[in-house]
Design a protein around this motif. Structure first.
Motif, PDB file in Angstrom:
ATOM      1  N   LYS A  16      10.108  -5.938 -43.219  1.00  0.00           N
ATOM      2  CA  LYS A  16      10.094  -7.129 -44.246  1.00  0.00           C
ATOM      3  C   LYS A  16      11.189  -7.003 -45.460  1.00  0.00           C
ATOM      4  CE  LYS A  16       5.467  -7.910 -43.128  1.00  0.00           C
ATOM      5  NZ  LYS A  16       3.919  -8.335 -43.542  1.00  0.00           N
ATOM      6  N   HIS A  34      13.182  -6.407 -31.828  1.00  0.00           N
ATOM      7  CA  HIS A  34      12.676  -7.837 -31.630  1.00  0.00           C
ATOM      8  C   HIS A  34      12.650  -8.446 -32.931  1.00  0.00           C
ATOM      9  CE1 HIS A  34       8.528  -6.364 -32.982  1.00  0.00           C
ATOM     10  NE2 HIS A  34       8.649  -5.219 -31.999  1.00  0.00           N
ATOM     11  N   GLY A  35      12.341  -9.751 -33.137  1.00  0.00           N
ATOM     12  CA  GLY A  35      12.076 -10.369 -34.264  1.00  0.00           C
ATOM     13  C   GLY A  35      13.392 -11.322 -34.699  1.00  0.00           C
ATOM     14  N   ARG A  36      13.532 -11.739 -35.801  1.00  0.00           N
ATOM     15  CA  ARG A  36      14.633 -12.997 -36.144  1.00  0.00           C
ATOM     16  C   ARG A  36      14.737 -12.465 -37.361  1.00  0.00           C
ATOM     17  NH1 ARG A  36      13.937 -18.933 -37.416  1.00  0.00           N
ATOM     18  NH2 ARG A  36      16.201 -19.563 -37.226  1.00  0.00           N
ATOM     19  N   ASP A  47      22.423 -15.902 -37.554  1.00  0.00           N
ATOM     20  CA  ASP A  47      21.080 -16.116 -37.434  1.00  0.00           C
ATOM     21  C   ASP A  47      20.659 -15.306 -35.988  1.00  0.00           C
ATOM     22  OD1 ASP A  47      18.402 -16.673 -36.939  1.00  0.00           O
ATOM     23  OD2 ASP A  47      18.573 -18.838 -37.000  1.00  0.00           O
ATOM     24  N   GLU A  49      18.074 -13.399 -32.996  1.00  0.00           N
ATOM     25  CA  GLU A  49      16.723 -13.438 -32.432  1.00  0.00           C
ATOM     26  C   GLU A  49      16.707 -12.311 -31.359  1.00  0.00           C
ATOM     27  OE1 GLU A  49      12.809 -16.033 -31.815  1.00  0.00           O
ATOM     28  OE2 GLU A  49      14.954 -17.124 -32.013  1.00  0.00           O
ATOM     29  N   ARG A  66      14.584 -11.309 -43.197  1.00  0.00           N
ATOM     30  CA  ARG A  66      14.067 -11.998 -42.192  1.00  0.00           C
ATOM     31  C   ARG A  66      14.294 -13.254 -42.236  1.00  0.00           C
ATOM     32  NH1 ARG A  66       7.769 -11.751 -44.028  1.00  0.00           N
ATOM     33  NH2 ARG A  66       7.808 -11.993 -46.255  1.00  0.00           N
ATOM     34  N   CYS A  70       9.659 -16.041 -39.791  1.00  0.00           N
ATOM     35  CA  CYS A  70       9.487 -14.710 -38.934  1.00  0.00           C
ATOM     36  C   CYS A  70       8.900 -13.758 -39.865  1.00  0.00           C
ATOM     37  CB  CYS A  70      10.948 -14.094 -38.657  1.00  0.00           C
ATOM     38  SG  CYS A  70      10.726 -12.698 -37.743  1.00  0.00           S
ATOM     39  N   GLN A  71       7.787 -13.134 -39.465  1.00  0.00           N
ATOM     40  CA  GLN A  71       6.855 -12.295 -40.399  1.00  0.00           C
ATOM     41  C   GLN A  71       7.413 -11.041 -40.750  1.00  0.00           C
ATOM     42  OE1 GLN A  71       3.970 -13.464 -42.146  1.00  0.00           O
ATOM     43  NE2 GLN A  71       4.719 -15.340 -41.308  1.00  0.00           N
ATOM     44  N   SER A  72       8.052 -10.607 -39.524  1.00  0.00           N
ATOM     45  CA  SER A  72       8.753  -9.229 -39.502  1.00  0.00           C
ATOM     46  C   SER A  72       9.465  -8.900 -38.463  1.00  0.00           C
ATOM     47  CB  SER A  72       7.829  -8.053 -39.756  1.00  0.00           C
ATOM     48  OG  SER A  72       6.953  -8.020 -38.423  1.00  0.00           O
ATOM     49  N   TRP A  73      10.423  -7.782 -38.612  1.00  0.00           N
ATOM     50  CA  TRP A  73      11.297  -7.375 -37.355  1.00  0.00           C
ATOM     51  C   TRP A  73      11.147  -5.805 -37.052  1.00  0.00           C
ATOM     52  CZ3 TRP A  73      13.365  -8.094 -42.007  1.00  0.00           C
ATOM     53  CH2 TRP A  73      14.301  -7.299 -42.426  1.00  0.00           C
TER      54      TRP A  73
END
Length: 251
Positions: A16, A34-36, A47, A49, A66, A70-73
């Motif tokens: 984060k 994974h994530g964005r 950007d 993802e 982030r 998106c909460q996290s990656w």
């Protein structure tokens, strides 16, 4: 082959954090499983993802964090310095922008093994890590050669073309290419010209407004940036086959 020193590596399953800095005297390779996230190099913004590699290197002001929503990656990175990095740059192996992870390989496992070798305090561990890092750069370079028009640059261009005040020359300059090069790459990537893409995008927005709202056709035309509703009517009919009024009634 051993003219490289590994500085630090990491694996943050729930990342984060925010990075914003100039790199001096070293480079890093980052990997998202994974994530964005949003990544930028000076004014070049991306950007990302899914599964992506992205470099950091001396020169541009480098940032990533982030993306909204998106909460996290899942984040991995490896930092290094030495003459071999300069050779990779000179040979065209080093990517200067993010690149989607090529298919067909377990990249999280690969990156973790490379990190383990890099963290091993022996010459043999370091040499294995160097071999793996160069193998990664070779795969990325080969993927760029096979599909030279794909990449986050296209996402950036498409996003900016959606603006009613898009400036083609400015977009080309911000991506470090001549306008003719940008036009050629865009045509190859999408199968249509930049100008026609903007027209098609505008007509698609017109169709949506005509179906989903009761706005008068003149207001739809104004909202899309047309100076003349009659020109809008002609252009809409050219692409859709019927005038806006008939299109709305048929839906």
């Amino acid at each position: 082959m051993d003219d490289l020193t590994f500085l630090v590596s990491s694996h943050i399953p729930i990342a984060k954090h925010r990075v914003a800095k100039h790199l001096i005297g070293y480079a890093t390779m980052q990997y998202m499983e994974h994530g964005r996230i949003h990544v930028s190099y000076d004014d070049r913004m991306y950007d990302l993802e899914g599964q992506w590699f992205w470099p950091a290197y001396p020169g541009p002001y480098f940032q990533f964090h982030r993306a909204p929503g998106c909460q996290s990656w899942s984040h991995r990175h490896l930092a290094f310095q030495g003459p071999l990095f300069g050779k990779w740059v000179a040979d065209g192996l080093w990517p200067n922008e993010p690149q989607e992870a090529p298919p067909g390989k377990n990249w999280p496992e690969f990156f973790d093994e490379m990190r383990r070798h890099a963290d091993t305090p022996t010459r043999w561990g370091r040499l294995r890590a160097i071999n793996m890092l160069e193998a990664l750069l070779l795969e990325l370079a080969e993927a760029r050669q096979q599909e030279p028009v794909r990449g986050p640059w296209l996402q950036s261009v498409l996003r900016r073309l959606d603006s009613d005040e898009a400036d083609y020359d400015e977009i080309a300059q911000d991506h470090g290419v001549a306008l003719s090069t940008l036009r050629r790459r865009f045509q190859s990537a999408t199968g249509t010209s930049i100008h026609e893409h903007r027209l098609l995008s505008r007509i698609a927005r017109a169709r949506t407004m005509l179906v989903e709202t009761d706005l008068p056709i003149k207001v739809v035309s104004d909202n899309l940036g047309y100076d003349n509703v009659h020109y809008f009517n002609r252009q809409f009919k050219r692409f859709v086959g019927v005038p806006p009024g008939r299109f709305r009634r048929s839906r």
